[in-house]
Design an enzyme around this catalytic site. Structure first.
Site, PDB file in Angstrom:
ATOM      1  N   SER A   1       0.687  -1.244   0.067  1.00 20.49           N
ATOM      2  CA  SER A   1      -0.082  -0.037  -0.042  1.00 20.49           C
ATOM      3  C   SER A   1       0.904   1.282   0.056  1.00 20.49           C
ATOM      4  O   SER A   1       0.355   2.138  -0.226  1.00 20.49           O
ATOM      5  CB  SER A   1      -0.912   0.089   1.360  1.00 20.49           C
ATOM      6  OG  SER A   1      -2.028  -0.908   0.858  1.00 20.49           O
TER       7      SER A   1
ATOM      8  N   LYS B   1       0.624   3.440  -3.105  1.00 17.13           N
ATOM      9  CA  LYS B   1      -0.523   4.383  -3.296  1.00 17.13           C
ATOM     10  C   LYS B   1      -0.144   5.475  -3.041  1.00 17.13           C
ATOM     11  O   LYS B   1      -0.781   6.555  -3.993  1.00 17.13           O
ATOM     12  CB  LYS B   1      -1.608   3.962  -2.171  1.00 17.13           C
ATOM     13  CG  LYS B   1      -2.220   2.520  -2.363  1.00 17.13           C
ATOM     14  CD  LYS B   1      -3.006   1.913  -1.295  1.00 17.13           C
ATOM     15  CE  LYS B   1      -3.626   0.688  -1.440  1.00 17.13           C
ATOM     16  NZ  LYS B   1      -4.432  -0.035  -0.264  1.00 17.13           N
TER      17      LYS B   1
ATOM     18  N   TYR C   1      -2.325  -2.328 -10.693  1.00 14.85           N
ATOM     19  CA  TYR C   1      -2.304  -1.983  -9.153  1.00 14.85           C
ATOM     20  C   TYR C   1      -1.727  -3.318  -8.650  1.00 14.85           C
ATOM     21  O   TYR C   1      -0.960  -3.075  -7.734  1.00 14.85           O
ATOM     22  CB  TYR C   1      -4.092  -2.142  -8.796  1.00 14.85           C
ATOM     23  CG  TYR C   1      -4.022  -2.235  -7.149  1.00 14.85           C
ATOM     24  CD1 TYR C   1      -3.887  -0.906  -6.425  1.00 14.85           C
ATOM     25  CD2 TYR C   1      -4.246  -3.374  -6.480  1.00 14.85           C
ATOM     26  CE1 TYR C   1      -3.697  -1.129  -5.137  1.00 14.85           C
ATOM     27  CE2 TYR C   1      -4.493  -3.474  -4.985  1.00 14.85           C
ATOM     28  CZ  TYR C   1      -4.248  -2.226  -4.445  1.00 14.85           C
ATOM     29  OH  TYR C   1      -4.337  -2.238  -3.030  1.00 14.85           O
TER      30      TYR C   1
ATOM     31  N   TYR D   1      -4.976   3.362   7.487  1.00 11.77           N
ATOM     32  CA  TYR D   1      -6.400   3.027   7.515  1.00 11.77           C
ATOM     33  C   TYR D   1      -7.099   3.295   8.703  1.00 11.77           C
ATOM     34  O   TYR D   1      -6.993   4.502   9.195  1.00 11.77           O
ATOM     35  CB  TYR D   1      -6.060   1.407   7.288  1.00 11.77           C
ATOM     36  CG  TYR D   1      -5.565   0.994   6.390  1.00 11.77           C
ATOM     37  CD1 TYR D   1      -5.438   1.208   4.969  1.00 11.77           C
ATOM     38  CD2 TYR D   1      -4.098   0.208   6.715  1.00 11.77           C
ATOM     39  CE1 TYR D   1      -4.325   0.887   3.978  1.00 11.77           C
ATOM     40  CE2 TYR D   1      -3.279  -0.379   5.786  1.00 11.77           C
ATOM     41  CZ  TYR D   1      -3.563   0.169   4.291  1.00 11.77           C
ATOM     42  OH  TYR D   1      -2.613   0.142   3.515  1.00 11.77           O
TER      43      TYR D   1
ATOM     44  N   VAL E   1       0.947  -3.691   3.830  1.00 14.28           N
ATOM     45  CA  VAL E   1       0.717  -5.546   4.457  1.00 14.28           C
ATOM     46  C   VAL E   1       2.018  -6.114   4.240  1.00 14.28           C
ATOM     47  O   VAL E   1       2.130  -7.129   5.104  1.00 14.28           O
ATOM     48  CB  VAL E   1      -0.349  -6.274   3.880  1.00 14.28           C
ATOM     49  CG1 VAL E   1      -1.721  -5.695   4.551  1.00 14.28           C
ATOM     50  CG2 VAL E   1      -0.146  -6.118   2.274  1.00 14.28           C
TER      51      VAL E   1
HETATM   52  N1  GLN Z   1      -1.762  -5.392  -2.265  1.00 12.41           N
HETATM   53  C1  GLN Z   1      -2.423  -5.207  -0.951  1.00 12.41           C
HETATM   54  C2  GLN Z   1      -3.834  -5.434  -1.035  1.00 12.41           C
HETATM   55  O1  GLN Z   1      -4.561  -4.822  -2.070  1.00 12.41           O
HETATM   56  C3  GLN Z   1      -2.151  -3.832  -0.624  1.00 12.41           C
HETATM   57  C4  GLN Z   1      -2.887  -3.753   0.756  1.00 12.41           C
HETATM   58  C5  GLN Z   1      -2.121  -3.263   1.934  1.00 12.41           C
HETATM   59  O2  GLN Z   1      -0.919  -2.966   1.864  1.00 12.41           O
HETATM   60  N2  GLN Z   1      -2.604  -2.761   2.894  1.00 12.41           N
HETATM   61  O3  GLN Z   1      -4.589  -6.321  -0.430  1.00 12.41           O
END
Ligand code: GLN
Length: 331
Positions: free
Chosen positions: A77, A80, A204, A256, A274
């Site tokens: 993430s 992003k 993505y 989050y 994650v």
């Molecule tokens: N690639 C992961 C997903 O889309 C990214 C989520 C994350 O890092 N929180 O589930």
């Protein structure tokens, strides 16, 4: 662990700060037992749950690194933030803010519920999956590789080298990510996606699978801390307005549905992923000259054991400790 509050005025040398950070990393490594590595992307489950590392790079170039500093991990993430910056640079800020909001969702990163429940006009923010997938649909280019290229170009400028795609992680996510496909179909149905769904999802999944190290994250944090400037080269890499919006989003949405707590107890713009990475941007502070890194720093953390909100459990506790000891909060 070193107890009490040190007199930071007596130190400030790299070696002196290093002893403290080594000590804190050793202490918080035990906290990795309180979390678990992500397994919904099967390859991520191979990470060593007891890994913990931190890299801190100051404006003068002073660097303090400790723990598992060399282990590469995928951005997940954290990408992003980069894709949103690239999209703003390519399409313009107002174009992007018309299509993705800047409000915390208060829901899990992969929630689909809030989109439907709130009948939103656009996804809540670019740092949750729905918003990030929308951003991936806006990046210029007909193929995922062309879209990824614009992300690689910015990363190359930020890091001084071109990072690599981790194909194992990419394929693992591509083949397991039913939830993101569901979000994608929902976005398609509601008209939020600007381009082909498959190309968007491929983009993505690939951007999430770019390998980095904690030094890379510290460098990114440093540029953001300086409003987009690479202070060493004296060069603007990210336009100031876009760097500022990125930091606001990191502070309000970067962790989050734990973003409020992180802002309260740590108080630094930061973004987690994650795989266990966290990038943090500490702007210059003028409160107390005795503290280390008063002219700002970038921080990269890696600790793949996650807490229940999907953030590195020991990494957050380590950051909280350092932020309190060195008065790093922006508030
Ligand atoms: N690639 C992961 C997903 O889309 C990214 C989520 C994350 O890092 N929180 O589930």
């Amino acid at each position: 662990m070193v107890q009490g509050t040190a007199n930071w005025n007596t130190g400030q040398t790299q070696e002196w700060l290093q002893q403290y950070v080594d000590d804190w990393v050793a202490f918080y490594r035990k906290h990795t037992d309180d979390g678990e590595v992500a397994s919904y992307i099967p390859v991520l489950a191979k990470a060593d749950p007891n890994d913990l590392g931190i890299s801190i790079i100051g404006k003068s170039g002073m660097t303090v690194r400790s723990g598992d500093t060399e282990t590469p991990f995928t951005m997940q993430s954290i990408s992003k933030v980069i894709s949103f910056i690239v999209a703003c640079m390519e399409r313009g800020v107002s174009y992007m803010l018309d299509r993705v909001d800047v409000e915390p969702s208060g829901e899990a990163f992969n929630s689909i519920m809030h989109l439907e429940m709130n009948q939103v006009q656009k996804p809540f923010n670019p740092l949750i999956n729905a918003g990030a997938i929308t951003v991936s649909s806006i990046l210029p280019g007909k193929t995922s590789d062309i879209r990824l290229e614009s992300i690689f170009r910015l990363l190359e400028q930020l890091l001084g080298y071109r990072p690599a795609l981790n194909v194992d992680v990419y394929e693992s996510e591509r083949d397991s990510s039913m939830r993101n496909r569901a979000i994608g179909y929902y976005l398609l149905e509601t008209g939020f996606l600007e381009s082909d769904l498959n190309v968007t999802l491929e983009t993505y999944f690939k951007q999430c699978s770019i390998d980095v190290t904690i030094d890379d994250l510290a460098r990114i944090g440093m540029v953001l801390a300086n409003d987009g400037m690479d202070v060493k080269k004296g060069e603007e890499i990210i336009p100031r307005q876009i760097a500022r919006i990125a930091k606001v989003l990191m502070l309000t949405c970067g962790m989050y549905d734990a973003s409020g707590k992180f802002a309260t107890y740590v108080g630094i713009p930061a973004k987690s992923g994650v795989s266990g990475g966290i990038v943090a941007a500490v702007p210059p502070r003028v409160r107390d000259e005795a503290m280390p890194f008063t002219d700002g720093c970038g921080i990269g953390v890696y600790g793949p054991a996650l807490g229940d909100k999907g953030n590195s459990i020991a990494g957050i506790r380590l950051l909280r400790h350092i932020a309190n000891q060195w008065d790093l909060s922006i508030f």
